[in-house]
Write an enzyme that holds these catalytic residues in place. Structure first.
Site, PDB file in Angstrom:
ATOM      1  N   ARG A 255       0.768  -0.878  -0.317  1.00 53.26           N
ATOM      2  CA  ARG A 255      -0.212   0.124  -0.221  1.00 53.26           C
ATOM      3  C   ARG A 255       0.704   0.768  -0.056  1.00 53.26           C
ATOM      4  NH1 ARG A 255      -4.772  -1.932   4.180  1.00 53.26           N
ATOM      5  NH2 ARG A 255      -5.537  -4.052   2.942  1.00 53.26           N
TER       6      ARG A 255
ATOM      7  N   ARG B 208       1.855   1.141  10.530  1.00 55.28           N
ATOM      8  CA  ARG B 208       1.312   1.623   8.381  1.00 55.28           C
ATOM      9  C   ARG B 208       3.187   1.112   8.118  1.00 55.28           C
ATOM     10  NH1 ARG B 208      -2.993   3.834   8.035  1.00 55.28           N
ATOM     11  NH2 ARG B 208      -2.416   4.426   9.990  1.00 55.28           N
TER      12      ARG B 208
ATOM     13  N   GLU C  24      -6.000  -1.721  15.599  1.00 57.69           N
ATOM     14  CA  GLU C  24      -7.089  -2.026  13.922  1.00 57.69           C
ATOM     15  C   GLU C  24      -5.601  -3.357  14.035  1.00 57.69           C
ATOM     16  OE1 GLU C  24      -7.933  -0.565  10.462  1.00 57.69           O
ATOM     17  OE2 GLU C  24      -8.358  -2.472   9.343  1.00 57.69           O
TER      18      GLU C  24
ATOM     19  N   SER D 177      -9.976  -6.664   9.619  1.00 60.88           N
ATOM     20  CA  SER D 177     -11.010  -6.170   9.954  1.00 60.88           C
ATOM     21  C   SER D 177     -12.124  -7.452   9.230  1.00 60.88           C
ATOM     22  CB  SER D 177     -11.027  -4.563   8.782  1.00 60.88           C
ATOM     23  OG  SER D 177     -11.407  -3.627   8.268  1.00 60.88           O
TER      24      SER D 177
ATOM     25  N   ARG E 187       1.937  -6.186  12.406  1.00 63.40           N
ATOM     26  CA  ARG E 187       1.012  -5.791  14.017  1.00 63.40           C
ATOM     27  C   ARG E 187       0.649  -6.779  15.310  1.00 63.40           C
ATOM     28  NH1 ARG E 187      -4.135  -1.537  11.484  1.00 63.40           N
ATOM     29  NH2 ARG E 187      -2.339  -0.345  10.299  1.00 63.40           N
TER      30      ARG E 187
END
Length: 425
Positions: A260, A275, A347, A350, A388
């Site tokens: 990303r 991130r 987070e 999801s 994460r």
RNA sequence: GGAGAGGUGACCGAGUGGUCGAAGGUGACGGUCUCGAAAACCGUUGUACGGGUUUCCGUACCCAGGGUUCGAAUCCCUGCCUCUCCGCCA
């Protein structure tokens, strides 16, 4: 993609949707184009009908040696008009589809209404936040001190927002992937190892396009993209197929890296693993009958949660509000893991039910009870984001001396290793 | 990268300009037979959109997009994909 008839017959709902999901498109124009397409199509079909009739007649005449020149001239006479109508119809249709592709999926009634994440709702909490007799350090400081991760040198390879894992750090990443895949396998998900690049069409099917084009890494010569999530290949895996009804639900899991660009997130989470431009993820994916998809969402979410539970990482489950949900989703649960150094939940997964939104684009169907071809529903969830998870383990399992205890379920994946300690040099 | 072959309905497969939405087979479904099942036999079995809405009509679709023609699954062009051979390469 939403169903065209539904759009046509539910203008009030479409307007509410655009509002609820902060979509940006001209609703008036959408309806104007739809009407125009219908009108042009009817006129065009009338002309085609006439042409077909005359052509058949010409065929008969020729066969019997009759004179068809009169009829041929008659067909010829409508050439220009038909060509023009055809052109207009195609143009309107293209414009309509382009516009309609910016309509997001409709939130389920059970989803809290709200503009953004502030309207998200806590569903449940699990685990006890660890108490430290010292100030817990962030994973990047611990990790670098332990010599198991290197952010600094990673910049020499690829720039900011990348990392290099070393030694036990790299092994921990690998262990987590294997552990998650094994757990998913036990729960009935079929393990898939897909391509990490995907064609434009796959991204569109998944609804990453058109909205998120700037968020992806692109290979212009081939019009390919590095996948932003394994959801992309897992959806396209069965694209265009009629799934045998007895096969449903189909459960897939895949490890892939995700790429990303994180455009527009400058200054957010600049340190550590939260991130990154490239991160590992084990994805859970399901194709179901429509009547079973919301039930499946609960299962899939529970499956993702079970990984956190097995790792004994405290987390909470949150339902996203209408304004915070992704484009293709009707209902999304986020799992947020406890990060001691930040003193926050972050987070880590999801889980979404996309109903028939992706299936319509991808053309994935099955025969329902009435033997009618219907679209399947698709669901996806991270199970989990590996980087994460790595960070959460380092932080939650840290000891005063800077070492990190290995969660019990992972030890067999690490040759029995119980504690990660600094490498002496 | 070079040379050749090919892409037809859930699947296999026939079809080289008109009566082809498409033979035949498999599968599926219904029926006959049977205590039941198998076999055999008979029949049914595409999708999307639009219009009327009780079984009806129309249009489009034989990989995709263009073109030729009154008319294309069938001819031409482009793209994508698959297979075979050669080259290159982990």
């Amino acid at each position: 993609m939403l169903d065209r008839k539904f759009i046509r017959e539910n203008r009030d709902k479409i307007e509410a949707l655009v509002e609820a999901k902060n979509a940006k498109l001209d609703v008036d124009q959408l309806y104007r184009l739809d009407g125009e397409v219908l009108r042009l199509k009817q006129e065009l079909e009338g002309m085609r009908k006439k042409r077909n009739e005359l052509s058949t007649e010409i065929g008969k005449q020729k066969k019997t040696g009759g004179d068809a020149s009169q009829l041929m001239a008659e067909v010829k006479a409508q050439d220009d008009k038909e060509k023009e109508l055809n052109e207009q119809h195609r143009k309107s249709e293209d414009e309509y589809l382009e516009l309609a592709s910016w309509l997001p999926n409709i939130p389920d009634d059970s989803v809290p209404v709200g503009k953004d994440e502030s309207a998200n709702k806590l569903i449940r909490e699990w685990g006890k936040q660890p108490e430290f007799a010292f100030k817990p350090l962030p994973h990047y400081e611990l990790g670098e001190a332990l010599g198991i991760i290197d952010f600094q040198r990673a910049t020499k390879i690829a720039g900011a927002r990348f990392n290099v894992m070393c030694g036990k750090g790299a092994a921990l990443e690998r262990a987590l992937i294997s552990f998650m895949l094994d757990r998913a396998g036990e729960k009935g998900y079929l393990e898939i190892y897909p391509p990490f690049m995907a064609a434009r069409e796959s991204l569109f099917n998944c609804a990453q396009l058109p909205k998120l084009e700037d968020d992806m890494y692109r290979l212009p010569e081939d019009d390919m993209f590095l996948i932003p999530t394994a959801e992309v290949p897992l959806l396209s895996f069965r694209a265009g197929e009629e799934i045998k009804t007895a096969e449903l639900p189909l459960l897939y899991t895949a490890y892939t890296p995700s790429f990303r660009r994180e455009a527009g997130s400058y200054g957010k989470d600049t340190r550590g693993l939260i991130r990154q431009h490239q991160f590992d993820k084990v994805e859970l994916f399901a194709l179901t009958k429509p009547a079973e998809s919301f039930e499946q969402l609960e299962k899939l979410t529970a499956d993702a949660e079970s990984i956190l539970q097995a790792l004994a990482l405290p987390y909470q489950t949150v339902i996203l509000s209408t304004g915070d949900m992704s484009f293709a989703s009707t209902k999304t649960y986020d799992l947020e893991v406890w990060m001691p150094a930040q003193g926050k939940y972050r987070e880590i997964s999801s889980c979404s039910n996309c109903t028939d939104f992706q299936a319509r684009r991808a053309g994935i169907r099955f025969r329902d009870e009435n033997k009618k071809l219907s679209l399947v529903h698709t669901l996806n969830g991270s199970g989990l984001a590996v980087g994460r998870t790595w960070a959460a383990i380092i932080e939650n399992y840290q000891q005063q001396d800077g070492s990190v205890v290995v969660p019990e379920v992972l030890r067999s994946y690490l040759g029995g290793l119980e504690t990660i300690i600094a490498v002496k040099d």
